[in-house]
Scaffold this active site. Structure first.
Site, PDB file in Angstrom:
ATOM      1  N   TYR A 119      32.134  41.389  46.510  1.00  0.00           N
ATOM      2  CA  TYR A 119      33.156  40.606  45.811  1.00  0.00           C
ATOM      3  C   TYR A 119      33.664  41.349  44.579  1.00  0.00           C
ATOM      4  O   TYR A 119      34.873  41.505  44.374  1.00  0.00           O
ATOM      5  CB  TYR A 119      32.552  39.258  45.420  1.00  0.00           C
ATOM      6  CG  TYR A 119      33.468  38.327  44.668  1.00  0.00           C
ATOM      7  CD1 TYR A 119      34.369  37.515  45.342  1.00  0.00           C
ATOM      8  CD2 TYR A 119      33.415  38.247  43.276  1.00  0.00           C
ATOM      9  CE1 TYR A 119      35.200  36.641  44.656  1.00  0.00           C
ATOM     10  CE2 TYR A 119      34.236  37.377  42.580  1.00  0.00           C
ATOM     11  CZ  TYR A 119      35.134  36.581  43.273  1.00  0.00           C
ATOM     12  OH  TYR A 119      35.957  35.724  42.581  1.00  0.00           O
TER      13      TYR A 119
ATOM     14  N   SER B 237      39.534  38.094  39.197  1.00  0.00           N
ATOM     15  CA  SER B 237      38.294  37.436  38.778  1.00  0.00           C
ATOM     16  C   SER B 237      37.708  38.173  37.589  1.00  0.00           C
ATOM     17  O   SER B 237      37.972  39.362  37.383  1.00  0.00           O
ATOM     18  CB  SER B 237      37.283  37.445  39.930  1.00  0.00           C
ATOM     19  OG  SER B 237      36.002  37.026  39.500  1.00  0.00           O
TER      20      SER B 237
END
Length: 389
Positions: A213, A200
């Site tokens: 995250y 990501s």
């Protein structure tokens, strides 16, 4: 035809029209010019359609005869990757924790003509991972690619997050791809296959209110890049994928803490704006092409590439920018709450954001995204947020 192919055909027609007009000037056209114009138009159309057909044929054969295992494949980007790998000629094994969602995904894939097999598996269990690999090879006779796509997301200020939330993120987005990749490496050597790690932009730019995250994705990206450097000698390629914001409908299943309604609003808005986010279909096509080409690194969106470039050149500037973002995000309220996106988005603010992010809502329906509490109950959903992107 779809995507860029329709514009290509129209561009061919426009080119033919322009050429015919230039031939007509400065003299008035003779009677036969009408037929000539039609001929040039037909030639342009044939050119565009031919290029489209050639592209589709090339795409459909990219992964012929290969077997691809995709974690988190019952919804979101994982499901779209299964569709795209299948459209490129591969047989796919998709795994997920829930049988109902998995069966629905496999039925949908089979309906598209994709040869798909579903396996219920918790990728955080190393023993279950070994059984998953055994089942994939038993069912299809080989294994060529492992795609680590499963993820977990929880959004809220750091004060609202516990140590267990960080552990959950690391279990799913570091230890799970670590165990699966290490267990699959020897099998992939036999087929000179590859590992694809979907990380990501959060791995390179730590976003406020998404610390578990970002921390787990950062560790995963480091693992992926290190594996790529060490596995080349054995013939196994490792592709590190860095998506930016994607329209997958994931906001429905994310768990929001602190002030859930306001947290939902900024997250759904950022994930759904067309100029900032990309479609899951576009991302999946790029990933499949990178896998077939054994590319080592892929950044999906221009926004993600720009963010990484600025951070690399001026990390102090990006850190200062993130501090500004942190001040703009909702503060920790006295009566902190925790809700899945399916509930947090039901208020007036959530409905307003939904009207502005129609593309993301539609993506959620296409990507098999259901309510996080559907068939599970609110408490279970809060304890076990989704493991997909």
């Amino acid at each position: 035809m779809n995507g860029w192919k329709v514009p290509l055909a129209l561009a061919g027609l426009r080119w033919a029209w322009s050429r015919a007009r230039r031939r007509r000037l400065p003299e008035p056209p003779p009677p036969r010019d009408g037929l000539e114009l039609l001929a040039w138009g037909a030639a342009g159309a044939v050119l565009g359609v031919g290029a489209s057909a050639l592209s589709e044929r090339r795409r459909s054969g990219l992964m012929n005869g290969r077997v691809v295992l995709i974690t988190g494949g019952s919804r979101g980007l994982g499901l779209q990757l299964a569709r795209e790998f299948g459209a490129s000629g591969a047989s796919v094994v998709v795994c997920a924790r829930g049988r109902e969602d998995l069966d629905r995904a496999v039925a949908e894939l089979n309906g598209r003509g994709v040869t798909a097999h579903g396996v219920v598996c918790d990728v955080t269990d190393p023993d279950a991972v070994e059984k998953l690999l055994d089942e994939a090879e038993r069912h299809f006779g080989r294994l060529d690619t492992v795609v680590n796509s499963a993820g977990i997301m929880r959004v809220g200020p750091m004060e609202s997050l516990t140590e267990e939330h960080f552990r959950q993120a690391m279990d799913v987005m570091f230890w799970a791809p670590f165990h699966l990749s290490r267990a699959a490496t020897e099998r992939l050597r036999r087929t000179r296959g590859g590992i694809v790690n979907v990380t990501s932009i959060g791995a390179y730019l730590s976003v406020p209110h998404m610390l578990p995250y970002s921390a787990a994705k950062h560790a995963w990206a480091a693992l992926s890049e290190g594996m790529a450097a060490e596995s080349a000698r054995g013939g196994v390629s490792v592709t590190t994928v860095v998506p930016g914001l994607m329209r997958t409908g994931s906001h429905r299943g994310v768990v929001f803490s602190g002030d859930p309604e306001r947290e939902y609003a900024w997250f759904a808005l950022a994930a759904g704006l067309p100029l900032v986010s990309v479609s899951a279909e576009h991302a999946a096509r790029r990933i499949v092409r990178a896998t077939a080409g054994r590319r080592g690194f892929l950044v999906i969106s221009p926004v993600a590439r720009l963010g990484m470039a600025v951070h690399g050149v001026a990390p102090g500037f990006t850190q200062a920018s993130m501090r500004v973002v942190g001040r703009l995000l909702p503060a920790m309220p006295r009566d902190a709450q925790e809700r899945p996106g399916s509930e947090a988005g039901q208020g007036a603010l959530g409905r307003l954001v939904g009207a502005l992010t129609v593309l993301n809502e539609r993506a959620g329906r296409r990507m098999n995204q259901r309510s996080a509490v559907e068939g599970r109950g609110d408490e279970r959903a809060a304890r076990n947020p989704r493991r997909d992107e």
